[in-house]
Scaffold this active site. Structure first.
Site, PDB file in Angstrom:
ATOM      1  N   CYS A 158       0.832  -1.211   0.000  1.00 46.39           N
ATOM      2  CA  CYS A 158       0.000   0.000   0.000  1.00 46.39           C
ATOM      3  C   CYS A 158       0.864   1.257   0.000  1.00 46.39           C
ATOM      4  O   CYS A 158       1.467   1.589  -1.009  1.00 46.39           O
ATOM      5  CB  CYS A 158      -0.996  -0.036   1.157  1.00 46.39           C
ATOM      6  SG  CYS A 158      -2.328   1.170   0.932  1.00 46.39           S
ATOM      7  N   HIS A 268      -3.663  -5.220   0.469  1.00 41.80           N
ATOM      8  CA  HIS A 268      -3.172  -5.547   1.822  1.00 41.80           C
ATOM      9  C   HIS A 268      -3.246  -7.038   2.133  1.00 41.80           C
ATOM     10  O   HIS A 268      -4.162  -7.464   2.835  1.00 41.80           O
ATOM     11  CB  HIS A 268      -4.017  -4.817   2.867  1.00 41.80           C
ATOM     12  CG  HIS A 268      -3.705  -3.372   3.003  1.00 41.80           C
ATOM     13  ND1 HIS A 268      -2.680  -2.903   3.797  1.00 41.80           N
ATOM     14  CD2 HIS A 268      -4.284  -2.290   2.454  1.00 41.80           C
ATOM     15  CE1 HIS A 268      -2.647  -1.595   3.728  1.00 41.80           C
ATOM     16  NE2 HIS A 268      -3.608  -1.189   2.927  1.00 41.80           N
ATOM     17  N   GLU A 270      -1.736  -8.648   4.346  1.00 44.88           N
ATOM     18  CA  GLU A 270      -1.602  -8.909   5.790  1.00 44.88           C
ATOM     19  C   GLU A 270      -2.902  -8.702   6.565  1.00 44.88           C
ATOM     20  O   GLU A 270      -2.994  -9.087   7.726  1.00 44.88           O
ATOM     21  CB  GLU A 270      -0.486  -8.031   6.385  1.00 44.88           C
ATOM     22  CG  GLU A 270      -0.837  -6.567   6.600  1.00 44.88           C
ATOM     23  CD  GLU A 270      -1.045  -5.778   5.316  1.00 44.88           C
ATOM     24  OE1 GLU A 270      -0.633  -6.264   4.243  1.00 44.88           O
ATOM     25  OE2 GLU A 270      -1.641  -4.694   5.378  1.00 44.88           O
TER      26      GLU A 270
END
Ligand code: NAG
Ligand code: NAG
Ligand code: NAG
Length: 342
Positions: A158, A268, A270
């Site tokens: 990001c 993203h 994660e």
């Protein structure tokens, strides 16, 4: 035999365990093996060269950034969202937090001690912040190290993606998009499946990534396909692996550098396994968690090719994230746990 082993196989079989029988790789080997078995009554053992040595104790530097202005319970002056630490740990690496505001020599020392760098998401100015200053120092060191035959990977997520685009282009080419909280399927480029990043992903994960809404987007700014294509520096440096659109602007969502082990995702990975704020764009499907893991595992497999180390075990101990405890921010917080640094 070894030259028949594709890179994809090398990735999968980079552990110390013995390579599978050679005829799984090569029809010619199969013929030799079958002939051998017929002639001598026993399978021919074809010795494969040992896989290249790898670093099975990799350490990733995760860069801190200035605290969010609306984080009222923040401590110190910088933070690392714990999800990035867990993400790295999930794939078999340890984390060293890299603080902002240190002198440059200190970053050089850290660079020579770690095996890869992760530039996380967040919300700082990618031209004027300390986060951007330190990113630039590491980016320059990594360019030079890789040019000199060292293998030092960088992963940007990001804001990290955006930061890398600014560092490579040497200017900010981002544009506003309507992508603040949405999960999208990747629109894969032609070269995606043969890219270094994606080539060893299981087929079902690639299918989920390209067909299901499982990549979480939480960004206001994007690198449009148009600006990317018009910028010679970016175009020469990165291969586009996927794009996405907000309906008006096509933007790059995944890229890897042609000549450097640098990887960047605007989405993203994660978040799916490690963040729990309940808002649009958050996905906890099994396929999203699996996709997340494969991105982390790929990045760490790159870090395993690096052999930087700390000058002593004591120096390593002192630097690791285990010396810090994350604060629990609550399930409604954008990051469920944060590490804070002075
Ligand atoms: C291209 O980059 C400029 C900044 O240099 C930005 O103002 C503009 O909005 C971008 N255009 C697109 C289509 O991304
Ligand atoms: C799913 O992805 C499509 C783009 O393919 C997008 O238009 C839509 O808003 C997404 N839906 C959700 C619920 O995120
Ligand atoms: C670091 O690497 C050097 C050479 O690669 C090695 O001699 C040394 O023992 C290593 N140090 C630690 C703490 O692992």
């Amino acid at each position: 035999m070894v030259k028949h082993v594709t890179d994809a196989h090398r990735q999968i079989h980079q552990e110390d365990e013995p390579l599978p029988p050679c005829w799984m790789y090569s029809p010619a080997a199969a013929v030799v093996a079958v002939l051998g078995a017929c002639l001598y009554g026993a399978p021919v053992v074809v010795k494969a060269r040992n896989p290249e040595p790898l670093n099975y104790r990799p350490i990733i530097g995760v860069l801190a950034q200035e605290n969010l202005p609306d984080d009222l319970s923040a401590r110190g002056n910088s933070y690392i969202a714990a999800c990035y630490v867990k993400y790295v740990e999930s794939a078999g690496a340890r984390v060293v937090p890299i603080r902002i505001n240190l002198p440059e020599e200190e970053y050089v020392r850290i660079f020579n001690s770690i095996n890869g760098l992760l530039l996380p998401g967040g919300d700082v100015d990618i031209e004027t912040s300390q986060f951007s200053r330190v990113s630039k120092i590491f980016y320059s060191l990594a360019l030079k190290a890789n040019d000199d035959g060292d293998h030092f990977p960088i992963w940007g997520t990001c804001q990290g993606f955006q930061q890398m685009s600014v560092l490579t282009a040497n200017k900010n080419l981002l544009t506003l998009t309507n992508t603040k909280a949405v999960a999208l399927p990747l629109i894969l480029s032609k070269g995606a499946k043969s890219s270094r990043l994606f080539q060893s992903f299981p087929e079902d994960v690639m299918q989920s990534l390209s067909e299901q809404n499982i990549t979480s987007n939480f960004h206001s700014w994007s690198l449009s396909l148009q600006n990317f294509s018009r910028n010679a520096k970016l175009k020469r440096f990165y291969k586009i692996l996927s794009i996405n659109t907000d309906g008006k602007v096509d933007f790059i969502s995944t890229m890897e550098a042609y000549r450097y082990p640098f990887y960047a995702v605007q989405w993203h990975p994660e978040k799916s396994p490690f963040e729990w704020v309940d808002k649009p764009g958050m996905v906890h499907l099994g396929s999203a968690v699996r996709a997340s893991f494969y991105t982390a595992a790929f990045f760490i497999s790159e870090a395993m090719k690096n052999f930087h180390n700390f000058s002593s075990a004591a120096e390593e101990d002192k630097a690791l994230i285990y010396n810090f405890s994350p604060d629990y921010k609550g399930q409604g917080a954008i990051f469920i746990q944060n590490y804070y640094f002075d």
